[in-house]
Design a protein around this motif. Structure first.
Motif, PDB file in Angstrom:
ATOM      1  N   LEU A  11      32.425 -25.194 -60.852  1.00 15.56           N
ATOM      2  CA  LEU A  11      31.619 -26.187 -61.559  1.00 15.56           C
ATOM      3  C   LEU A  11      31.177 -25.705 -62.934  1.00 15.56           C
ATOM      4  CD1 LEU A  11      29.301 -27.351 -58.635  1.00 15.56           C
ATOM      5  CD2 LEU A  11      31.412 -28.421 -59.448  1.00 15.56           C
ATOM      6  N   LYS A  12      31.000 -26.655 -63.852  1.00 16.50           N
ATOM      7  CA  LYS A  12      30.457 -26.337 -65.173  1.00 16.50           C
ATOM      8  C   LYS A  12      28.984 -25.961 -65.082  1.00 16.50           C
ATOM      9  CE  LYS A  12      33.444 -29.318 -67.963  1.00 16.50           C
ATOM     10  NZ  LYS A  12      33.498 -30.525 -68.806  1.00 16.50           N
ATOM     11  N   ALA A  13      28.269 -26.637 -64.206  1.00 15.75           N
ATOM     12  CA  ALA A  13      26.827 -26.382 -64.057  1.00 15.75           C
ATOM     13  C   ALA A  13      26.600 -24.929 -63.674  1.00 15.75           C
ATOM     14  CB  ALA A  13      26.245 -27.304 -62.990  1.00 15.75           C
ATOM     15  N   GLU A  14      25.578 -24.331 -64.258  1.00 12.65           N
ATOM     16  CA  GLU A  14      25.251 -22.939 -63.942  1.00 12.65           C
ATOM     17  C   GLU A  14      23.918 -22.808 -63.212  1.00 12.65           C
ATOM     18  OE1 GLU A  14      25.738 -20.400 -67.336  1.00 12.65           O
ATOM     19  OE2 GLU A  14      27.720 -21.221 -67.780  1.00 12.65           O
ATOM     20  N   ASP A  15      22.995 -23.711 -63.477  1.00 11.89           N
ATOM     21  CA  ASP A  15      21.704 -23.708 -62.801  1.00 11.89           C
ATOM     22  C   ASP A  15      21.920 -24.011 -61.314  1.00 11.89           C
ATOM     23  OD1 ASP A  15      18.644 -24.022 -62.797  1.00 11.89           O
ATOM     24  OD2 ASP A  15      19.355 -25.920 -61.922  1.00 11.89           O
ATOM     25  N   PRO A  16      21.368 -23.200 -60.412  1.00 10.56           N
ATOM     26  CA  PRO A  16      21.603 -23.406 -58.977  1.00 10.56           C
ATOM     27  C   PRO A  16      21.217 -24.797 -58.470  1.00 10.56           C
ATOM     28  CG  PRO A  16      20.610 -21.261 -59.348  1.00 10.56           C
ATOM     29  CD  PRO A  16      20.594 -21.980 -60.668  1.00 10.56           C
ATOM     30  N   GLN A  17      20.120 -25.345 -58.962  1.00 14.58           N
ATOM     31  CA  GLN A  17      19.719 -26.692 -58.516  1.00 14.58           C
ATOM     32  C   GLN A  17      20.687 -27.756 -59.025  1.00 14.58           C
ATOM     33  OE1 GLN A  17      15.611 -26.911 -59.788  1.00 14.58           O
ATOM     34  NE2 GLN A  17      14.912 -26.508 -57.699  1.00 14.58           N
ATOM     35  N   GLU A  18      21.104 -27.618 -60.264  1.00 16.64           N
ATOM     36  CA  GLU A  18      22.068 -28.569 -60.822  1.00 16.64           C
ATOM     37  C   GLU A  18      23.410 -28.445 -60.103  1.00 16.64           C
ATOM     38  OE1 GLU A  18      24.188 -29.881 -65.035  1.00 16.64           O
ATOM     39  OE2 GLU A  18      22.806 -28.183 -65.020  1.00 16.64           O
ATOM     40  N   SER A  44      37.125 -32.898 -45.658  1.00 17.14           N
ATOM     41  CA  SER A  44      35.774 -32.353 -45.774  1.00 17.14           C
ATOM     42  C   SER A  44      35.617 -31.650 -47.111  1.00 17.14           C
ATOM     43  CB  SER A  44      35.462 -31.388 -44.627  1.00 17.14           C
ATOM     44  OG  SER A  44      36.252 -30.229 -44.736  1.00 17.14           O
ATOM     45  N   VAL A  45      34.401 -31.666 -47.595  1.00 12.42           N
ATOM     46  CA  VAL A  45      34.053 -30.988 -48.845  1.00 12.42           C
ATOM     47  C   VAL A  45      32.850 -30.111 -48.554  1.00 12.42           C
ATOM     48  CG1 VAL A  45      33.309 -31.285 -51.236  1.00 12.42           C
ATOM     49  CG2 VAL A  45      34.911 -32.926 -50.221  1.00 12.42           C
ATOM     50  N   ARG A  46      32.946 -28.854 -48.939  1.00 13.96           N
ATOM     51  CA  ARG A  46      31.851 -27.906 -48.700  1.00 13.96           C
ATOM     52  C   ARG A  46      31.517 -27.166 -49.994  1.00 13.96           C
ATOM     53  NH1 ARG A  46      35.518 -27.098 -44.803  1.00 13.96           N
ATOM     54  NH2 ARG A  46      36.104 -25.060 -45.575  1.00 13.96           N
ATOM     55  N   SER A  47      30.298 -26.680 -50.041  1.00 17.30           N
ATOM     56  CA  SER A  47      29.850 -25.879 -51.177  1.00 17.30           C
ATOM     57  C   SER A  47      29.853 -24.415 -50.785  1.00 17.30           C
ATOM     58  CB  SER A  47      28.424 -26.263 -51.572  1.00 17.30           C
ATOM     59  OG  SER A  47      28.365 -27.605 -51.929  1.00 17.30           O
ATOM     60  N   SER A  48      30.146 -23.576 -51.769  1.00 21.18           N
ATOM     61  CA  SER A  48      30.049 -22.137 -51.563  1.00 21.18           C
ATOM     62  C   SER A  48      28.636 -21.710 -51.915  1.00 21.18           C
ATOM     63  CB  SER A  48      31.040 -21.404 -52.468  1.00 21.18           C
ATOM     64  OG  SER A  48      30.766 -20.026 -52.449  1.00 21.18           O
ATOM     65  N   ASP A  49      28.067 -20.889 -51.077  1.00 18.17           N
ATOM     66  CA  ASP A  49      26.741 -20.362 -51.407  1.00 18.17           C
ATOM     67  C   ASP A  49      26.786 -18.848 -51.589  1.00 18.17           C
ATOM     68  OD1 ASP A  49      27.148 -19.672 -48.790  1.00 18.17           O
ATOM     69  OD2 ASP A  49      25.336 -20.600 -48.017  1.00 18.17           O
ATOM     70  N   ALA A  50      28.000 -18.333 -51.780  1.00 17.26           N
ATOM     71  CA  ALA A  50      28.143 -16.893 -51.947  1.00 17.26           C
ATOM     72  C   ALA A  50      27.500 -16.409 -53.244  1.00 17.26           C
ATOM     73  CB  ALA A  50      29.624 -16.494 -51.920  1.00 17.26           C
ATOM     74  N   GLY A  51      27.532 -17.243 -54.279  1.00 21.88           N
ATOM     75  CA  GLY A  51      26.903 -16.871 -55.544  1.00 21.88           C
ATOM     76  C   GLY A  51      27.663 -15.821 -56.334  1.00 21.88           C
ATOM     77  N   LEU A  52      28.884 -15.537 -55.955  1.00 23.57           N
ATOM     78  CA  LEU A  52      29.676 -14.549 -56.684  1.00 23.57           C
ATOM     79  C   LEU A  52      30.348 -15.206 -57.879  1.00 23.57           C
ATOM     80  CD1 LEU A  52      31.336 -12.855 -53.594  1.00 23.57           C
ATOM     81  CD2 LEU A  52      29.398 -12.005 -54.924  1.00 23.57           C
ATOM     82  N   THR A  54      33.153 -14.809 -59.186  1.00 24.39           N
ATOM     83  CA  THR A  54      34.580 -15.063 -59.005  1.00 24.39           C
ATOM     84  C   THR A  54      34.866 -16.093 -57.916  1.00 24.39           C
ATOM     85  OG1 THR A  54      34.727 -13.197 -57.486  1.00 24.39           O
ATOM     86  CG2 THR A  54      35.257 -12.771 -59.800  1.00 24.39           C
ATOM     87  N   SER A  55      33.845 -16.534 -57.200  1.00 26.68           N
ATOM     88  CA  SER A  55      34.037 -17.506 -56.125  1.00 26.68           C
ATOM     89  C   SER A  55      34.049 -18.927 -56.668  1.00 26.68           C
ATOM     90  CB  SER A  55      32.896 -17.412 -55.101  1.00 26.68           C
ATOM     91  OG  SER A  55      32.921 -16.176 -54.456  1.00 26.68           O
ATOM     92  N   GLY A  56      34.816 -19.783 -55.999  1.00 27.31           N
ATOM     93  CA  GLY A  56      34.750 -21.198 -56.304  1.00 27.31           C
ATOM     94  C   GLY A  56      33.415 -21.748 -55.834  1.00 27.31           C
ATOM     95  N   ASP A  57      33.046 -22.896 -56.357  1.00 26.56           N
ATOM     96  CA  ASP A  57      31.763 -23.504 -56.005  1.00 26.56           C
ATOM     97  C   ASP A  57      31.893 -24.596 -54.945  1.00 26.56           C
ATOM     98  OD1 ASP A  57      30.177 -22.020 -57.922  1.00 26.56           O
ATOM     99  OD2 ASP A  57      31.137 -23.250 -59.466  1.00 26.56           O
ATOM    100  N   VAL A  58      33.011 -25.314 -54.961  1.00 22.25           N
ATOM    101  CA  VAL A  58      33.216 -26.433 -54.044  1.00 22.25           C
ATOM    102  C   VAL A  58      34.654 -26.375 -53.543  1.00 22.25           C
ATOM    103  CG1 VAL A  58      33.197 -28.955 -53.800  1.00 22.25           C
ATOM    104  CG2 VAL A  58      31.556 -27.844 -55.329  1.00 22.25           C
ATOM    105  N   ILE A  59      34.835 -26.633 -52.249  1.00 22.24           N
ATOM    106  CA  ILE A  59      36.166 -26.646 -51.667  1.00 22.24           C
ATOM    107  C   ILE A  59      36.385 -27.946 -50.908  1.00 22.24           C
ATOM    108  CG2 ILE A  59      35.413 -25.387 -49.605  1.00 22.24           C
ATOM    109  CD1 ILE A  59      38.265 -24.157 -49.524  1.00 22.24           C
ATOM    110  N   LEU A  60      37.537 -28.534 -51.117  1.00 19.89           N
ATOM    111  CA  LEU A  60      37.968 -29.734 -50.406  1.00 19.89           C
ATOM    112  C   LEU A  60      39.111 -29.334 -49.484  1.00 19.89           C
ATOM    113  CD1 LEU A  60      38.951 -33.188 -51.808  1.00 19.89           C
ATOM    114  CD2 LEU A  60      40.608 -31.853 -50.567  1.00 19.89           C
ATOM    115  N   GLU A  61      39.078 -29.817 -48.257  1.00 21.10           N
ATOM    116  CA  GLU A  61      40.202 -29.631 -47.343  1.00 21.10           C
ATOM    117  C   GLU A  61      40.510 -30.970 -46.702  1.00 21.10           C
ATOM    118  OE1 GLU A  61      40.502 -25.257 -45.694  1.00 21.10           O
ATOM    119  OE2 GLU A  61      38.664 -26.244 -45.002  1.00 21.10           O
ATOM    120  N   ALA A  62      41.793 -31.304 -46.653  1.00 21.96           N
ATOM    121  CA  ALA A  62      42.236 -32.543 -46.027  1.00 21.96           C
ATOM    122  C   ALA A  62      43.588 -32.275 -45.370  1.00 21.96           C
ATOM    123  CB  ALA A  62      42.365 -33.656 -47.055  1.00 21.96           C
TER     124      ALA A  62
END
Length: 100
Positions: A11-18, A44-52, A54-62
């Motif tokens: 994601l472009k957003a950097e602020d955790p709440q945004e 399904s769509v999930r968010s990553s909360d790893a905070g790394l 190099t990690s992606g922020d959102v993952i879609l699986e279908a």
């Protein structure tokens, strides 16, 4: 033959709440596609909360029964509109499709 379609976005957003708000909005919009495109299964769509960094922020699986069904999903007008929407919110995306 089942095909899994996986997309990872940064994601472009950097602020955790945004970030959380944008991820939730993406989840709502993308998961709604399963209601209008019958060829898609187990979306399904999930968010990553790893905070790394190099990690992606959102993952879609279908999942799809075959390549034709996946192509129907990818070219469906609702999916195309969703792609345009998500592209404005991300800096990068990676797609992986594979047989289960």
């Amino acid at each position: 033959m089942t095909i899994r379609h996986t997309v990872i976005w940064k994601l472009k957003a950097e602020d955790p709440q945004e970030k959380a708000a944008v991820a939730a909005d993406i989840r709502e919009r993308v998961e709604a596609l399963a209601e209008v495109i019958p060829q898609v299964h187990n979306l399904s769509v999930r968010s990553s909360d790893a905070g790394l960094p190099t990690s992606g922020d959102v993952i879609l699986e279908a999942e799809f029964d075959n390549l034709e069904d996946m192509q129907t999903y990818l070219t469906h007008p609702e999916h195309v509109a969703g792609v345009d929407y998500v592209k404005a919110l991300v800096t990068a995306g990676l797609t992986v499709d594979y047989l289960l």
